[in-house]
Design a protein around this motif. Structure first.
Motif, PDB file in Angstrom:
ATOM      1  N   SER A  99       7.288 -23.870  63.083  1.00  0.00           N
ATOM      2  CA  SER A  99       8.432 -23.398  63.887  1.00  0.00           C
ATOM      3  C   SER A  99       7.984 -22.722  65.175  1.00  0.00           C
ATOM      4  N   GLU A 100       6.929 -21.897  65.100  1.00  0.00           N
ATOM      5  CA  GLU A 100       6.447 -21.192  66.294  1.00  0.00           C
ATOM      6  C   GLU A 100       6.036 -22.176  67.382  1.00  0.00           C
ATOM      7  N   ASN A 101       5.433 -23.279  66.984  1.00  0.00           N
ATOM      8  CA  ASN A 101       5.030 -24.291  67.963  1.00  0.00           C
ATOM      9  C   ASN A 101       6.242 -24.883  68.675  1.00  0.00           C
ATOM     10  N   LEU A 102       7.292 -25.152  67.908  1.00  0.00           N
ATOM     11  CA  LEU A 102       8.479 -25.775  68.506  1.00  0.00           C
ATOM     12  C   LEU A 102       9.058 -24.909  69.620  1.00  0.00           C
ATOM     13  N   LYS A 103       8.980 -23.606  69.442  1.00  0.00           N
ATOM     14  CA  LYS A 103       9.529 -22.692  70.461  1.00  0.00           C
ATOM     15  C   LYS A 103       8.714 -22.762  71.752  1.00  0.00           C
ATOM     16  N   MET A 104       7.441 -23.182  71.653  1.00  0.00           N
ATOM     17  CA  MET A 104       6.575 -23.256  72.835  1.00  0.00           C
ATOM     18  C   MET A 104       6.670 -24.608  73.549  1.00  0.00           C
ATOM     19  N   ALA A 105       7.364 -25.561  72.991  1.00  0.00           N
ATOM     20  CA  ALA A 105       7.329 -26.930  73.525  1.00  0.00           C
ATOM     21  C   ALA A 105       8.034 -27.038  74.875  1.00  0.00           C
ATOM     22  N   ASP A 106       7.369 -27.731  75.811  1.00  0.00           N
ATOM     23  CA  ASP A 106       8.018 -28.096  77.072  1.00  0.00           C
ATOM     24  C   ASP A 106       8.743 -29.421  76.917  1.00  0.00           C
ATOM     25  N   GLU A 107       8.317 -30.180  75.922  1.00  0.00           N
ATOM     26  CA  GLU A 107       8.839 -31.532  75.738  1.00  0.00           C
ATOM     27  C   GLU A 107       8.871 -31.828  74.240  1.00  0.00           C
ATOM     28  N   LEU A 108      10.008 -32.338  73.796  1.00  0.00           N
ATOM     29  CA  LEU A 108      10.139 -32.788  72.402  1.00  0.00           C
ATOM     30  C   LEU A 108      10.292 -34.303  72.438  1.00  0.00           C
ATOM     31  N   LYS A 109       9.377 -34.984  71.772  1.00  0.00           N
ATOM     32  CA  LYS A 109       9.411 -36.451  71.810  1.00  0.00           C
ATOM     33  C   LYS A 109       9.547 -36.964  70.375  1.00  0.00           C
ATOM     34  N   ILE A 110      10.688 -37.584  70.120  1.00  0.00           N
ATOM     35  CA  ILE A 110      10.949 -38.082  68.777  1.00  0.00           C
ATOM     36  C   ILE A 110      10.713 -39.584  68.740  1.00  0.00           C
ATOM     37  N   ILE A 111       9.865 -40.014  67.830  1.00  0.00           N
ATOM     38  CA  ILE A 111       9.625 -41.445  67.648  1.00  0.00           C
ATOM     39  C   ILE A 111      10.700 -41.974  66.694  1.00  0.00           C
ATOM     40  N   VAL A 112      11.491 -42.922  67.191  1.00  0.00           N
ATOM     41  CA  VAL A 112      12.622 -43.428  66.408  1.00  0.00           C
ATOM     42  C   VAL A 112      12.184 -44.703  65.685  1.00  0.00           C
ATOM     43  N   PHE A 113      12.145 -44.585  64.365  1.00  0.00           N
ATOM     44  CA  PHE A 113      11.686 -45.689  63.520  1.00  0.00           C
ATOM     45  C   PHE A 113      12.870 -46.355  62.824  1.00  0.00           C
ATOM     46  N   ASN A 114      13.888 -45.570  62.504  1.00  0.00           N
ATOM     47  CA  ASN A 114      15.103 -46.143  61.916  1.00  0.00           C
ATOM     48  C   ASN A 114      16.323 -45.324  62.330  1.00  0.00           C
ATOM     49  N   LYS A 115      17.496 -45.779  61.933  1.00  0.00           N
ATOM     50  CA  LYS A 115      18.739 -45.152  62.414  1.00  0.00           C
ATOM     51  C   LYS A 115      18.860 -43.686  61.996  1.00  0.00           C
ATOM     52  N   ASN A 116      18.301 -43.337  60.860  1.00  0.00           N
ATOM     53  CA  ASN A 116      18.401 -41.945  60.393  1.00  0.00           C
ATOM     54  C   ASN A 116      17.672 -40.969  61.309  1.00  0.00           C
ATOM     55  N   ASP A 117      16.798 -41.513  62.151  1.00  0.00           N
ATOM     56  CA  ASP A 117      15.983 -40.628  62.972  1.00  0.00           C
ATOM     57  C   ASP A 117      16.775 -39.928  64.071  1.00  0.00           C
ATOM     58  N   PHE A 118      17.987 -40.402  64.368  1.00  0.00           N
ATOM     59  CA  PHE A 118      18.791 -39.695  65.379  1.00  0.00           C
ATOM     60  C   PHE A 118      19.215 -38.324  64.847  1.00  0.00           C
ATOM     61  N   SER A 119      19.679 -38.273  63.612  1.00  0.00           N
ATOM     62  CA  SER A 119      20.074 -36.961  63.066  1.00  0.00           C
ATOM     63  C   SER A 119      18.836 -36.089  62.817  1.00  0.00           C
ATOM     64  N   TRP A 120      17.728 -36.727  62.454  1.00  0.00           N
ATOM     65  CA  TRP A 120      16.454 -36.004  62.291  1.00  0.00           C
ATOM     66  C   TRP A 120      16.041 -35.379  63.635  1.00  0.00           C
ATOM     67  N   ALA A 121      16.217 -36.136  64.713  1.00  0.00           N
ATOM     68  CA  ALA A 121      15.886 -35.635  66.060  1.00  0.00           C
ATOM     69  C   ALA A 121      16.736 -34.418  66.408  1.00  0.00           C
ATOM     70  N   GLU A 122      18.004 -34.467  66.063  1.00  0.00           N
ATOM     71  CA  GLU A 122      18.900 -33.357  66.414  1.00  0.00           C
ATOM     72  C   GLU A 122      18.500 -32.073  65.694  1.00  0.00           C
ATOM     73  N   GLU A 123      17.940 -32.204  64.507  1.00  0.00           N
ATOM     74  CA  GLU A 123      17.487 -31.005  63.789  1.00  0.00           C
ATOM     75  C   GLU A 123      16.394 -30.283  64.569  1.00  0.00           C
ATOM     76  N   PHE A 124      15.497 -31.048  65.177  1.00  0.00           N
ATOM     77  CA  PHE A 124      14.426 -30.431  65.963  1.00  0.00           C
ATOM     78  C   PHE A 124      14.949 -29.919  67.307  1.00  0.00           C
TER      79      PHE A 124
END
Ligand code: SF4
Length: 224
Positions: free
Chosen positions: A150-175
């Motif tokens: 979690s601490e790392n996520l707060k430091m991110a300048d860029e969040l890059k989600i690799i989309v492998f299937n349709k469920n990954d959109f909601s997974w991306a929103e969690e991050f």
């Protein structure tokens, strides 16, 4: 050898396993299209099934180099291809530290050394290990197999989600809920699923314009 900066002595004691290093075009994310020197450190236990650099996983398969050696090689590679005197825009050289999972290593000495040589330092990480070093840009690409800290996520300048299937959109929103409000959000189709996922990503971004598209440009233009 020691490098002496204004107020720091950069020791040359750390050896890091380097799978490869090369000067190319950044193909992904916010800095897509810019010239960048990539240092791919070996070692990764994240275990993505679709990983396209599985040969990076085992540290013992790659030579260890001092940070001075790594930086000297970076300067040499860039000097062979750039004409700095004509660089009237004074563009700093970008160095991307990637892997493997680079945060399995202590990056303090390497980044200090690169910084001393005027590099802008970008990190590409899954975020699964504590981030170390002096960094100008942090890109976190979370992986399902070993989630980011979690601490790392707060430091991110860029969040890059690799989309492998349709469920990954909601997974991306969690991050997206866990990064800072200034963090840039990117969706990138996993390369083997690109034909199926790219049209879905385009539609998703049109409906959710806080996200932007990242494609692996380097694969389209066939550079490393
Ligand atoms: Fe491969 Fe990166 Fe996943 Fe490690 S984190 S398995 S290097 S894609």
């Amino acid at each position: 050898m020691m490098v002496v900066s204004e107020n720091k002595i950069i020791k040359n004691t750390r050896m890091l396993p380097v799978m490869e290093a090369f000067y190319t075009i950044q193909g992904e994310g916010f800095h897509q299209g810019k010239a960048a020197y990539f240092i791919r450190l070996a070692g990764c236990d994240v275990g993505c099934s679709w990983c396209d650099v599985k040969e990076s996983w085992r540290v013992e398969n790659h030579p260890k180099k001092t940070t001075t050696q790594i930086v000297e090689e970076a300067n040499f590679a860039i000097s062979q291809q750039t004409t700095i005197p004509n660089n009237k825009h004074q563009t700093p050289n970008i160095c991307v530290i990637t892997g493997g999972e680079p945060c399995m290593h202590d990056l303090n000495e390497l980044t200090l050394n690169l910084q001393y040589h005027q590099f802008k330092i970008h990190l590409e990480t899954s975020g699964a290990y504590p981030i170390s070093g002096n960094l100008d840009w942090i890109c976190i690409s979370p992986k399902k197999f070993k989630p980011p800290i979690s601490e790392n996520l707060k430091m991110a300048d860029e969040l890059k989600i690799i989309v492998f299937n349709k469920n990954d959109f909601s997974w991306a929103e969690e991050f997206a809920k866990k990064v800072s409000e200034n963090c840039r959000l990117f969706l990138q189709p996993e390369w083997s699923k690109e034909k199926i996922m790219l049209p879905l990503i385009i539609e998703y971004i049109k409906e959710n314009p806080q996200w932007a598209l990242s494609i692996q440009l380097h694969k389209y233009i066939q550079v490393p």
